[in-house]
Design an enzyme around this catalytic site. Sequence first.
Site, mmCIF file in Angstrom:
data_model
loop_
_atom_site.group_PDB
_atom_site.id
_atom_site.type_symbol
_atom_site.label_atom_id
_atom_site.label_comp_id
_atom_site.label_asym_id
_atom_site.label_seq_id
_atom_site.Cartn_x
_atom_site.Cartn_y
_atom_site.Cartn_z
ATOM 1 N N HIS A 233 -2.411 62.526 35.417
ATOM 2 C CA HIS A 233 -2.276 63.474 34.309
ATOM 3 C C HIS A 233 -3.570 64.271 34.143
ATOM 4 C CE1 HIS A 233 -0.898 64.133 29.853
ATOM 5 N NE2 HIS A 233 -1.190 65.252 30.478
ATOM 6 N N GLN A 235 -5.664 67.267 32.315
ATOM 7 C CA GLN A 235 -5.644 67.817 30.960
ATOM 8 C C GLN A 235 -5.107 69.247 30.954
ATOM 9 O OE1 GLN A 235 -8.067 66.041 32.347
ATOM 10 N NE2 GLN A 235 -9.476 65.137 30.852
ATOM 11 N N TRP A 285 -2.956 54.269 28.820
ATOM 12 C CA TRP A 285 -4.143 54.639 29.602
ATOM 13 C C TRP A 285 -4.787 53.371 30.165
ATOM 14 C CZ3 TRP A 285 -3.769 59.533 30.440
ATOM 15 C CH2 TRP A 285 -3.320 60.406 29.459
ATOM 16 N N HIS A 290 -7.065 59.859 30.898
ATOM 17 C CA HIS A 290 -6.962 60.909 31.924
ATOM 18 C C HIS A 290 -7.758 60.511 33.179
ATOM 19 C CE1 HIS A 290 -4.765 63.909 29.608
ATOM 20 N NE2 HIS A 290 -5.529 63.629 28.576
ATOM 21 N N HIS A 348 -8.208 73.523 22.654
ATOM 22 C CA HIS A 348 -8.068 72.107 22.316
ATOM 23 C C HIS A 348 -9.400 71.523 21.843
ATOM 24 C CE1 HIS A 348 -5.651 68.489 22.310
ATOM 25 N NE2 HIS A 348 -6.582 67.834 22.975
#
Length: 618
Positions: A233, A235, A285, A290, A348
Amino acid sequence: MALPACAARGLGRPLHPEQGAPARTTCPRQHSRVEAELAASRSGSVAASVCASPPRGVSHGFNCRPFLDEPLQASSSLAGAVRAPLFALLSRGRRKRMHDLRRRWDLGSLCRALLTRGLAALGHSLKHVLGAIFSKIFGPLASVGNMDEKSNKLLLALVMLFLFAVIVLQYVCPGTECQLLRLQAFSSPVPDPYRSEDESSARFVPRYNFSRGDLLRKVDFDIKGDDLIVFLHIQKTGGTTFGRHLVRNIQLEQPCECRVGQKKCTCHRPGKRETWLFSRFSTGWSCGLHADWTELTSCVPAVVDGKRDAKLRPARWRIFQILDAARNFHYITILRDPVSRYLSEWRHVQRGATWKASLHVCDGRPPTSEELPSCYTGDDWSGCPLKEFMDCPYNLANNRQVRMLSDLTLVGCYNLSVMPEKQRNKVLLESAKANLKHMAFFGLTEFQRKTQYLFEKTFNMNFISPFTQYNTTRASSVEINEEIQKRIEGLNFLDMELYSYAKDLFLQRYQFMRQKEHQEARRKRQEQRKFLKGRFLQTHFQSHNQGQSQTPSQNVSQYANVNGSQSLMHTLMQNVTQSSSQKEARDSPRQTAGQGQNDSGSSSNGTNDYIGSVEKWR
């Protein structure tokens, strides 16, 4: 001046009925209502003249008493003299009604009366206009009968037909998503399935030459075995949406169990208490927030084996871990346009997100503060302007996709002094391209439907509902000039090169899979036609062996010109019926045993060989 008798009786007090005087006084001569109004508003001499000299054309016996019963102070006002000529324009009946309304001051009744009369006049005019239109259109029908009657009937029929069609359409297609209710379905042609979501043609000129093995990505994923999908994944690439699709939108024998209020879902294999998906929404996680390629390839085998408390293995075990991952672990990821992803990450960060929980573990240890300095001094970087976000040289948003997909151990992890910057960038880019090309699957945020198609073809897993392409995002709302865009592209030059490579590979894979699908469908149709032809010839030779009068050549010539699948199927069914009836007649007790031995000879042997080959096709 003395008043006449009628005027004197009109201005005087009326006698009571019990006194024998009449309650109503009339003038011997008639006068109009307008002149009575003027007489009431003027002096006595004028009133006498009005009563004495009525206008021409007014009949005798007109009663002037109702107009003289009003108070003199109200009648002597200037408004009555000004309004009097206006009433002269109305007819006698309407003047009386208007006068009554004026006396009662009923403005609401007056407005309703005017509105009613206006609507009636409008409807009458509309009727004549529609009648004229229909008379022009349907002129030849005027000689048959009354045109107005036919026009009204035809108009009523059209209106009823329209209402009936609307009701039927609502039953057949009640939703607003129906294609028939969209104007584009009537104005634009059917969209090309080979057109991409950004309205650019998917039949592009490829820049890179990929082999068939690079384009054909089909994984024999065994969800009941030991195979595992690992989602990397990155960001701000739409990974959250894609991760939810993985746990909520796939047709499975045992779907993932997602409970309300919980971020993670339970995705077990059928009949086992083991997970088949390693992602944020299934295992959390587990390898850090990430986690990148370097972290996942070191952490996932240990987590899957149940060694969650064990430390990361040394670097000398990395080769064995990668081989193990190549056997059972299928890595997938999503990429995005670098400029849009960079702006989305800045927005973000403005809201307070920093991803401080990320471990950045490489070669068994996290980076030091000297190797990876911070861009902000407080708790977060909220409210930072875009210029400050771009000025930080240690910002991990720069070339983030290349760093997330490359093997950082090849360049000494986060230690920038291991090799020159130019060589480091080259090694990172080549490593990211190689890892991306050998991944089981990767998608692009800008191509949601193609991403769904390639995932379904790669893993042989179908989604329940289609993906939705969102062209309006937080990054698209940021207005930047050309200079800032060039600077963002310069800060992410490695990501720009990687995305160009990934987009070319992605669209070539899509074209290759579509062509392969069309070829497979064409091959199945050809095999079906061959099978039907073989069945037809088989039944023909069987009917010949039962002693039919026609020779094989005559039968073949009889059906050689049969065209189309329907004619062939009809002929085939007739021959199958004949063959079955002949077989029953052959197996009857009246048939001798010697009659079944008539198939010897060269021609019969060739027939049996051909029938055997047809059975092999089946």
